[in-house]
Design a protein around this motif. Structure first.
Motif, PDB file in Angstrom:
ATOM      1  N   UNK A   1       0.859   6.650  12.418  1.00 29.17           N
ATOM      2  CA  UNK A   1      -0.294   6.004  13.053  1.00 29.17           C
ATOM      3  C   UNK A   1      -1.242   5.408  12.016  1.00 29.17           C
ATOM      4  N   UNK A   2      -1.477   6.158  10.929  1.00 28.74           N
ATOM      5  CA  UNK A   2      -2.379   5.664   9.885  1.00 28.74           C
ATOM      6  C   UNK A   2      -1.779   4.452   9.189  1.00 28.74           C
ATOM      7  N   UNK A   3      -0.467   4.502   8.935  1.00 32.22           N
ATOM      8  CA  UNK A   3       0.207   3.373   8.285  1.00 32.22           C
ATOM      9  C   UNK A   3       0.105   2.117   9.149  1.00 32.22           C
ATOM     10  N   UNK A   4       0.348   2.269  10.444  1.00 29.97           N
ATOM     11  CA  UNK A   4       0.254   1.115  11.341  1.00 29.97           C
ATOM     12  C   UNK A   4      -1.161   0.547  11.368  1.00 29.97           C
ATOM     13  N   UNK A   5      -2.162   1.441  11.366  1.00 28.85           N
ATOM     14  CA  UNK A   5      -3.553   0.978  11.368  1.00 28.85           C
ATOM     15  C   UNK A   5      -3.881   0.206  10.090  1.00 28.85           C
TER      16      UNK A   5
ATOM     17  N   UNK B   1      -1.704  -0.788  -3.783  1.00 26.24           N
ATOM     18  CA  UNK B   1      -2.969  -0.074  -3.617  1.00 26.24           C
ATOM     19  C   UNK B   1      -2.660   1.370  -3.207  1.00 26.24           C
ATOM     20  N   UNK B   2      -3.464   2.307  -3.706  1.00 32.93           N
ATOM     21  CA  UNK B   2      -3.240   3.728  -3.440  1.00 32.93           C
ATOM     22  C   UNK B   2      -4.293   4.244  -2.463  1.00 32.93           C
TER      23      UNK B   2
ATOM     24  N   UNK C   1      -4.964  -4.715   7.028  1.00 33.88           N
ATOM     25  CA  UNK C   1      -4.826  -5.378   5.726  1.00 33.88           C
ATOM     26  C   UNK C   1      -3.749  -6.463   5.691  1.00 33.88           C
ATOM     27  N   UNK C   2      -2.803  -6.396   6.613  1.00 32.94           N
ATOM     28  CA  UNK C   2      -1.682  -7.333   6.572  1.00 32.94           C
ATOM     29  C   UNK C   2      -0.652  -6.986   5.520  1.00 32.94           C
TER      30      UNK C   2
ATOM     31  N   UNK D   1       0.855  -1.197   0.000  1.00 34.24           N
ATOM     32  CA  UNK D   1       0.000   0.000   0.000  1.00 34.24           C
ATOM     33  C   UNK D   1       0.885   1.239   0.000  1.00 34.24           C
ATOM     34  N   UNK D   2       0.515   2.226  -0.810  1.00 35.53           N
ATOM     35  CA  UNK D   2       1.148   3.542  -0.765  1.00 35.53           C
ATOM     36  C   UNK D   2       0.092   4.551  -0.339  1.00 35.53           C
TER      37      UNK D   2
END
Length: 508
Positions: free
Chosen positions: A122-126, A57-58, A131-132, A27-28
Motif C-alpha cells: 500500500x505504501x509503495x503504491x501511494x 531515493x531512500x 512521485x511517478x 525509490x527504495x
C-alpha cells in the motif's frame, strides 16, 4: 572487520544487487524494524546512495506490531531517531497484530507477516502515485535466513520453491543482503558505531526458527563447520534448476491462461494433461496473478485444485481456499477469486457469450413512448433502456442489443424488461420460427451459462413468455434484416402494419 572492509561490504552488495537488477527503480523503501539486519541494510543503502553508486531515493517504513509492550515503542523511537539523523523520510504504522491473528485463526508471526507485506504494498503504491517513480521494498534477509528457511521448509516437506526461499527479488520486494552473513552485518555496524535494537526473544529456543538458529545449527557446526556454507551452495544449485523449471512453467501458463472480460482464468483442457510439476506451478501462477501473493497457499490447497481440474465438473463447483478465497470450476474454466469475485466471473462468462447481466433484481415496465422516444436507466446495471416508435422501414438500425417489437404487442398488455433475480419464476421461451418452447433454466443449461449468473441475465417478457433474450434470440418481431423478412413472411399479427417499437439496451 577493519574500516576498509566496510567498503568491501558496500561493493559486494552493489555487485550482487546489480547482477539481479535489484536497484532498477526510482525509490527504495527500507523495511526498518530497528534490529541489526534492517539497520545494516539502511546504512548500506545510504552509503551506496551517498557514494552515487545508486541513484534511488531512500525511504523507510516501520511496522509496530505492539506484541512486546514498551519494547516496541522503544524500537519505534530508535528508528525515528535514525531516520532523522540521516534525513530519510519515515512512515510508522501501528497494527493490532494479536487481534488480527485471533480474528483470522493464524499465528501472531503469520499475522505480522501478512500485515507487514500488505503495508509495504500500500505504501509503495501511494509513493508511486505521488512521485511517478517505480518503488521497491528492501528487506534485510541474509545468508543465515536462507539457511534457516531452507531447513525449516525441508522438514515441512516443501518443494523447490520452499527450498529456494527467500529469493533476491519477488515482485517489488528486493533482498540486497542475501550475499552476506549476519555476523558480517553486525561487524559492519560495530565499525560504524551504530546502535540497534536486540529482540531478546530471538535469543531463546522458543519457536521453530529460533530452535534452528540457536540450538540445531550450533550443534551441526561442532561437527561439520558453519552450515550456511554448504546450504548456500545448495541454494545456488537449486535456484538454477528452479529457474529452468519456472521458465517452462511460464510457457505452460501462457498457453493455458485466457482472459474473460479482463478476469484471468485457466482453460482446463490446456492444463489437464501436463506434468504434475508443471501443473502445480501453473495453478500457483494463476493464484499469484489473481491475488498478488502466495501467502498460505499450501499443498493441501494445491491438491484440492488438482482434483477440481482433473476430475471434471458438470456444473459450477466452488472450493474453500485460505482467507475466504475460492477455487472455481465451470466447464473448461478454472479460476480463483473471492466469493463475490467468482460471482462476478460467472456473470462475465455469460456476458462473454453475448448475454447482458445486471447486478441485482430488475423489473421495468415498457410502455409506448409518448413523444416518440424514451430513455430510462436500468436499475442495478450499467445499461440504459431506449424505446422509439419506428414508422418508416428506412429508419431501421440494427445491432446486437436491439429488438423490433410490433406496436400492437405493447398496446395489448404489459411487457417487462427484467431478470429472474429474487423472483423464482418459471419462464419459457419460444424462439421465432421454432415449433416448441423451452423452460428458461433448461435453456441456460443447454447454452452452458453458469447457474449463479442465470438470475442476473436481462430479457423482455410478457406474462410467462420471454419475447426477447439479448444474446440468444427473440420470440416475436425481429432483430435484423434476415429476421424481418422471416417475420413478414410468417404472417403474424401486426407483420404488415409497418409500425414497430425499437427497444434497445445500451451501455452507459
Amino acid at each position: 572487520m577493519k574500516k576498509e572492509e566496510t567498503v568491501k561490504i558496500l561493493d559486494e552488495v552493489l555487485e550482487f544487487s546489480k547482477s539481479k537488477g535489484l536497484f532498477d527503480c526510482g525509490i527504495i523503501v527500507v523495511g526498518l524494524s530497528g534490529g541489526p539486519d534492517s539497520v545494516a541494510l539502511f546504512h548500506i543503502l545510504k552509503g551506496l546512495r551517498n557514494c552515487f553508486d545508486i541513484s534511488c531515493d531512500i525511504y523507510a517504513l516501520h511496522c509496530n506490531h505492539h506484541l512486546r509492550p514498551g519494547v516496541c515503542d522503544e524500537e519505534a523511537k530508535l528508528v525515528s531517531d535514525l531516520c532523522k539523523e540521516n534525513h530519510v523520510e519515515l512512515k510508522i504504522l501501528d497494527f493490532d497484530c494479536k487481534g488480527f491473528a485471533e480474528l483470522n485463526h493464524i499465528s501472531e508471526e503469520t499475522a505480522g507477516r501478512v500485515l507487514r507485506y500488505e503495508a509495504f504494498e500500500q505504501y509503495a503504491k501511494a509513493l508511486e502515485k505521488a512521485t511517478g517513480k517505480t518503488v521497491r521494498i528492501a528487506i534485510a534477509h541474509h545468508k543465515d535466513d536462507v539457511s534457516e528457511t531452507m531447513m525449516m521448509n525441508l522438514f515441512r516437506g516443501s518443494g523447490l520453491e520452499g527450498l529456494v526461499n527467500p529469493k533476491p527479488v519477488n515482485g517489488r520486494i528486493i533482498r540486497p543482503l542475501l550475499c552476506l552473513k549476519k555476523s558480517e552485518l553486525v561487524d559492519y555496524l560495530d565499525i560504524l558505531g551504530v546502535s540497534y535494537a536486540i529482540d531478546q526473544t530471538n535469543l531463546t529456543t522458543e519457536g521453530t526458527r529460533n530452535t534452528w538458529r540457536n540450538d540445531i545449527f550450533p550443534k551441526i557446526a561442532e561437527s561439520y563447520g558453519d552450515p550456511t556454507v554448504p546450504l548456500t551452495r545448495t541454494y545456488k544449485l537449486l535456484s538454477d534448476d528452479l529457474d529452468f523449471i519456472n521458465s517452462s512453467a511460464a510457457e505452460a501458463y501462457c498457453k493455458g491462461r485466457k482472459l474473460i472480460s479482463g478476469y484471468p482464468v485457466l482453460a482446463v483442457s490446456e492444463v489437464t494433461g501436463i506434468h504434475k510439476a508443471m501443473k502445480s506451478r501453473v495453478i500457483r501462477s494463476l493464484w499469484l496473478e489473481t491475488f498478488g501473493d502466495l501467502i498460505d497457499f499450501e499443498e493441501s490447497n494445491l491438491n484440492d485444485c488438482f482434483g477440481l481440474i482433473d476430475n471434471g465438473a458438470g456444473g459450477e463447483v466452488l472450493l474453500d481456499m485460505p482467507f475466504g478465497r475460492k477455487a472455481y470450476r465451470f466447464g473448461d474454466i478454472f479460476a480463483f477469486g473471492t466469493e463475490d469475485g467468482v460471482k462476478e466471473l460467472a456473470c462475465k462468462i455469460a456476458e462473454d457469450k453475448g448475454f447482458l447481466v445486471a447486478g441485482g433484481p430488475v423489473s421495468l415496465e415498457i410502455s409506448l413512448p409518448e413523444d416518440g422516444e424514451t430513455e430510462v436507466k436500468i436499475p442495478n446495471s450499467a445499461y440504459i433502456l431506449k424505446t422509439r416508435i419506428i414508422e418508416n422501414a428506412c429508419e431501421l438500425e440494427y445491432n446486437n442489443h436491439s429488438w423490433f417489437c410490433p406496436i400492437e404487442a405493447l398496446a395489448e398488455g404489459k411487457i417487462t424488461l427484467g431478470n429472474s433475480a429474487g423472483t423464482g419464476s418459471a419462464l419459457r421461451m419460444k424462439r421465432a420460427g421454432s415449433n416448441g418452447s423451452k423452460e428458461l433454466n433448461r435453456l441456460m443449461t443447454d447454452l452452458k451459462i453458469p447457474e449463479s449468473a442465470r438470475a442476473q441475465i436481462l430479457f423482455v417478457k410478457k406474462d410467462g413468455d420471454i419475447l426477447w433474450l439479448p444474446g440468444f434470440g427473440h420470440g416475436l418481431g425481429f432483430t435484423n434484416a434476415v429476421s424481418l423478412d422471416k417475420y413478414i413472411a410468417s404472417g403474424q399479427d401486426g407483420a404488415g402494419s409497418g409500425t414497430f417499437v425499437r427497444i434497445a439496451l445500451e451501455r452507459q
